[in-house]
Design an enzyme around this catalytic site. Sequence first.
Site, PDB file in Angstrom:
ATOM      1  N   PHE A 149       0.653  -0.366  -1.432  1.00  0.00           N
ATOM      2  CA  PHE A 149       0.678  -1.273  -0.276  1.00  0.00           C
ATOM      3  C   PHE A 149       2.111  -1.514   0.215  1.00  0.00           C
ATOM      4  CE2 PHE A 149      -2.797  -3.736  -2.849  1.00  0.00           C
ATOM      5  CZ  PHE A 149      -3.612  -2.627  -2.862  1.00  0.00           C
ATOM      6  N   HIS A 150       2.990  -0.520   0.087  1.00  0.00           N
ATOM      7  CA  HIS A 150       4.408  -0.701   0.413  1.00  0.00           C
ATOM      8  C   HIS A 150       4.795   0.038   1.693  1.00  0.00           C
ATOM      9  CE1 HIS A 150       5.218  -1.478  -4.158  1.00  0.00           C
ATOM     10  NE2 HIS A 150       4.535  -2.459  -3.569  1.00  0.00           N
ATOM     11  N   ALA A 151       3.942   0.022   2.703  1.00  0.00           N
ATOM     12  CA  ALA A 151       4.252   0.704   3.959  1.00  0.00           C
ATOM     13  C   ALA A 151       5.523   0.132   4.583  1.00  0.00           C
ATOM     14  CB  ALA A 151       3.082   0.550   4.930  1.00  0.00           C
TER      15      ALA A 151
END
Length: 535
Positions: A457-459
């Site tokens: 979830f590190h976009a």
Amino acid sequence: MPPPPLLPSRSLKRGYDYIVVGSGSGGAAVTRRLVDAGADVLLIEAGPAGIGVADIDDPARWTALIRSGFDWGYDYAPSPLVDGRTIGIPRGRVLGGSSATNAMLWYRGHPADYDAWEAVGAIGWSFADVLPYFRGCEDWQGGENAWRGAGGPLRIERDPDPHPVPLALVEGARELGVPAVDDANGADNEGAGLADFNISGGSRFSSARGYLWPVFERENLTVAVNSPAVELGIDGRRCIGVKYLHEGTLVETRAAEGVVLALGAIGTPRLLMLSGIGDPADLGSLGIATRHALPGVGRNLQDHPLVQAINFRAKRPLGPVRGNGGGTMVNWKTQAGLAQANAHAFPVQGPSATAEAAAAHDLSGDVFAIGAGLMRSRSRGHLRLLGAEPDAPMEIQPNFLAEPEDVADLIDAVDFVMALTGTAAFRDWFAGHAAPARRLDRRETVAFIRSACSTFFHACGTCRMGEDELAVVDSRLALRGIDGLHVADASVIPVIPTCNTHAPATMIGERAADFLLEPARNLHVGRRTRTEELP
């Protein structure tokens, strides 16, 4: 613990000094600092307030928020590199953004990560430049020191009673030669140790709680929830306001001093493109008139690939979930000669698998898992609009596993996790393999990685800062070529750091406020709307 506050209901005005769009890690920080400085601020959030919601407050229930009404429900586009699968990319749609829906980990990565930003053109973003802002964010339970801050808006604590499986991860990593690390938010993040969380008193401590709740009653802050932005108001070469839906009605509000975009690595480029700011060829293909050509908008998408996860059978019941379901972490080098740690693993107090991996394996009974991923990933992707309407779909493609070196590093990471269960630390817990069902050879490991590849979830990176023609914002976070428009979220990150992106995005929000306020420190803020001076 006192009860949560009520969000005041204030009538919207026609104009404010600043409009901040998005209330997540960066947006909450920049809003608070502008409000503290006396500016009149409108904060626009697409989602609800989310105050007093058990699934948000309880750290153990954060996974229930994925695909809930507090999640945008985005997906990464299918790719043959991940067996044609669609990978969900959760993003918070609530006051506090993803800080209200994530796993609550607080990490800033390695000092070299930020020196790398400056090396690629983000002038003034070396670690020495950003460390004071990281420290200013923090209320670290260990107190202030040269690396950590105390008394800041965000409470950071460690699990006071970690689950034994997470503790086994730390001890097992030490047996495999990974050093212990007392504080991975210090001089070096390599090692195994207890995790840092935005948790206080057993409850989530989101950016909304830390930055926004304490100033709800300030008359110079208006918060509009359930108000998705649809377009920026552009007059020539200046952003003059924002169009958004409020209580079902399209509203346009003016900003005398400026607009700050903080919708994240997906939402910010999306709003820019919907407003006619982006690559003219891409915009023209959708019938969107180009207001300002910035071909870098939507490029350089980065994320950390996660192998979700390696599952093992437990010798006995795991018991109730503690904390966020994890509790510890390990960062290590897949090759001894590397300058810094490039791989990461974390425990899961239960099974964890992609839908495809779960369907192919038996995960019934007592099962625990260890997620393994790459923190120095090389693959780059993109984000494209597929329509001109505000709710049109997007193609969000991270290109996971596009670089052979990423695959090779993930093979080493999976092998390391498999080896953990052979250590003395796991002797009382490991009862056999679950997913995969046995130790794999190299070819089989690659196949498993492709079927189990997911996201941390590190976009980030889709509006990167820099000084070249593909940079979207300059080194002071101002949009290149448009006055009165700044970006304060993870989209500006030029090179993904070796950590969760919540802490860097918060730091970016803090710096954005400083950049905005610097020229007005001894002037009037909101000359067109206000008369009082800043402190």
